[in-house]
Scaffold this active site. Sequence first.
Site, PDB file in Angstrom:
ATOM      1  N   THR A 156       0.880  -1.182   0.000  1.00 20.45           N
ATOM      2  CA  THR A 156       0.000   0.000   0.000  1.00 20.45           C
ATOM      3  C   THR A 156       0.910   1.222   0.000  1.00 20.45           C
ATOM      4  O   THR A 156       1.401   1.621  -1.049  1.00 20.45           O
ATOM      5  CB  THR A 156      -0.945   0.016   1.227  1.00 20.45           C
ATOM      6  N   LYS A 201       3.613  -7.032   4.024  1.00 18.58           N
ATOM      7  CA  LYS A 201       3.405  -5.620   3.727  1.00 18.58           C
ATOM      8  C   LYS A 201       3.072  -4.917   5.032  1.00 18.58           C
ATOM      9  O   LYS A 201       2.531  -5.523   5.962  1.00 18.58           O
ATOM     10  CB  LYS A 201       2.310  -5.416   2.702  1.00 18.58           C
ATOM     11  N   THR A 244       0.426  -3.637  11.828  1.00 18.04           N
ATOM     12  CA  THR A 244      -0.503  -3.760  10.705  1.00 18.04           C
ATOM     13  C   THR A 244       0.119  -4.253   9.501  1.00 18.04           C
ATOM     14  O   THR A 244       0.843  -3.548   8.827  1.00 18.04           O
ATOM     15  CB  THR A 244      -1.016  -2.483  10.144  1.00 18.04           C
ATOM     16  N   GLU A 298       5.946   4.637   7.720  1.00 13.84           N
ATOM     17  CA  GLU A 298       5.525   5.868   7.050  1.00 13.84           C
ATOM     18  C   GLU A 298       6.188   7.119   7.610  1.00 13.84           C
ATOM     19  O   GLU A 298       6.008   7.455   8.772  1.00 13.84           O
ATOM     20  CB  GLU A 298       4.007   6.035   7.198  1.00 13.84           C
ATOM     21  N   ASN A 339      -0.443  10.497   6.545  1.00 10.05           N
ATOM     22  CA  ASN A 339      -1.660  10.014   7.168  1.00 10.05           C
ATOM     23  C   ASN A 339      -2.783  11.046   7.190  1.00 10.05           C
ATOM     24  O   ASN A 339      -3.905  10.724   7.569  1.00 10.05           O
ATOM     25  CB  ASN A 339      -1.356   9.498   8.567  1.00 10.05           C
ATOM     26  N   SER A 390      -7.767  10.582   0.838  1.00  5.82           N
ATOM     27  CA  SER A 390      -8.262  11.599  -0.080  1.00  5.82           C
ATOM     28  C   SER A 390      -7.427  11.619  -1.346  1.00  5.82           C
ATOM     29  O   SER A 390      -6.657  10.739  -1.612  1.00  5.82           O
ATOM     30  CB  SER A 390      -8.260  12.973   0.605  1.00  5.82           C
TER      31      SER A 390
END
Lengths: 383, 383
Positions: free
Chosen positions: B145, B168, B179, B259, B378, B383
Amino acid sequence: MSVTAAAGFRAAGVAAGLKSAGPDVALVVNDGPLSSAAAVFTTNRVKAAPVLWSQQAVADGVARAVLLNSGGANACTGPDGFADVHASVEHAAQLLSVGAADVLVCSTGLIGERLPMDRLLPGLDSAVAALSGKGGADAADAIRTTDTVAKTATVTHPDGWSVGAMAKGAGMLAPSLATMLCVLTTDAVAEASSLDAALRAAVRTTFDRLDADGCMSTNDTVALLCSGASGIAAPDEALAEAVRAVCADLAAQLLADAEGATKEVEIVVSSAASEDDAVEVGRSIARNNLLKCALFGNDPNWGRVLAAIGTTTAAFEPDELDVAINRVQVCRGGAAGDSRDGVDLSGRRVLIEVELHAGEATATVHTNDLSHDYVEENSAYSS
Amino acid sequence: MSVTAAAGFRAAGVAAGLKSAGPDVALVVNDGPLSSAAAVFTTNRVKAAPVLWSQQAVADGVARAVLLNSGGANACTGPDGFADVHASVEHAAQLLSVGAADVLVCSTGLIGERLPMDRLLPGLDSAVAALSGKGGADAADAIRTTDTVAKTATVTHPDGWSVGAMAKGAGMLAPSLATMLCVLTTDAVAEASSLDAALRAAVRTTFDRLDADGCMSTNDTVALLCSGASGIAAPDEALAEAVRAVCADLAAQLLADAEGATKEVEIVVSSAASEDDAVEVGRSIARNNLLKCALFGNDPNWGRVLAAIGTTTAAFEPDELDVAINRVQVCRGGAAGDSRDGVDLSGRRVLIEVELHAGEATATVHTNDLSHDYVEENSAYSS
């Protein structure tokens, strides 16, 4: 009007050079005739030296003065830091002709560094010299750290007594308490036990339900001093309501001034099996960094709300959860409800309403978004 | 080599149009002769539809295939979302001539939206057509992702059997699990009970000790499939060690790709009264946003470490805490130790060592800093 809104109190705020600029030492003095007091403190097990001192000093329900400083938390400073508190208290007590054990101390600033006593003690001299029945605003100004504004609140009861208060806090806002120092004063006639009950009840539903960043301070202190100077006895219930109103007012000011925040988020959890469940769910949502980032980006990401709820022990069924964001019910029965496109997040206020469908209890928790400026302020704080 | 490093497995990764670009459907097929399997799942009570399915499907210790997709988590999608899982499984089972109850499903992406079945089902046709004994890399690529790189790992045992894996995960990394989706394969001969024991032990000290952002996913799945194609029986201990090594390797890759992170932070908590205490303290430090911001700013703010420790229930005395950051003992006995100026935080790796002086237990928790890019990624994700 701050802490001097109540009769019988004098206050001052002066610059002692603890910070690079601005006032940094405050003093609040209770001239009586009463000297009853109560206080609540951080539940962090690593407590700053002034907290360790003040817990003992207020245990007898008596306090005559509160000495406060910004520019240093005096936390994690060992026996030397505690000796510094003691020296400050002795100095202030002598200047004020009160017992050292009746002086409370509050400090805020960087953890782990000693206070410069060669500046603090002369600062106390200046503060005592500046004490005034109109000094509340100066005192409120002197306890600011990253606060952009001074926070004060006042309630005047129709019976003729008042509660005044000042607070500081802009980061590390989480239970219990939200990181902050807060001094309340009242000229009502009240015993220490009534003050204690009023203060604990007020804190439980105001400061303790602020959770700006999930971080609990070593220094949190909320103290309530009673002069009785109005000569009017306050019934317990009226006193409790006045104290609660002042605390709620200050809590809202803390939230509005949270470091780097662009949103004020109100999380209302309803139909919970218990108030504890509702608070646990609200707090879990308030601490979800991914949701807080989404809100900063004006993204009504209700999936992150459900993911946060799912980490709690509260009673609920996943397929019965309802979530509304700014009055749009984006999640119904644990799945997508009305279109997220209808959610307007352009303003500063965000309302997240959660229905657990497990009972009758409700609780509200307040938080902020997680922004670039939060990262910026807190990455550069000690340097 | 990913999941096809072990003999007896084929895999594929194809683009089905679930994402705006790139591969998004992966398939891992176990050609046997064995089909023993084990899996662990998120402990979030709000579980995605594929998790609800796969928990039941693997309960008998048998699995023949794993179907994975990025581009949508199929979480909080209600009965319709579960029906989508079922339709996918039926379709894949028919194409592969296996029982539907032997197909596991993993999904990742945005929560709360249905998967476009009109794209996913044709994607499965393509994936089956592309299955290959060399398809492991393609499969690993298709489950990304926000991952910037595909994560794979392999261990080859001297006895002649192997463990291969892909994973992942780049955000929402917290227990339990971090996650992520992870599929491990082995060609060793092993029973489901041995696989289960090996997998649970491995996850407990690897993925479960990653805590990038304190947020727990609705979709975490780690599955281990066994083909037995090497014909060589793996002793339980050797199998467990190989599985642990592969999980540790992947966990390190997840951490490195978290991230927006600029630091990889290793928190070693020692002399704890119990392993649970050590993990609780490590996790509390890992979740402290103020400390994580400080590390982003290269600020060795050990006071925030102590403030985080103070919120735990672990056994310790505040005045006995020692903290070292990158080998400089900045806190000794709960107060300032060596100068923080000596701490070099210019590199990517940060080591925080905490001594509780309460016992003999130790645990290590890994996290990242909190950066501008974390907020950016994040706040813009959906969006």
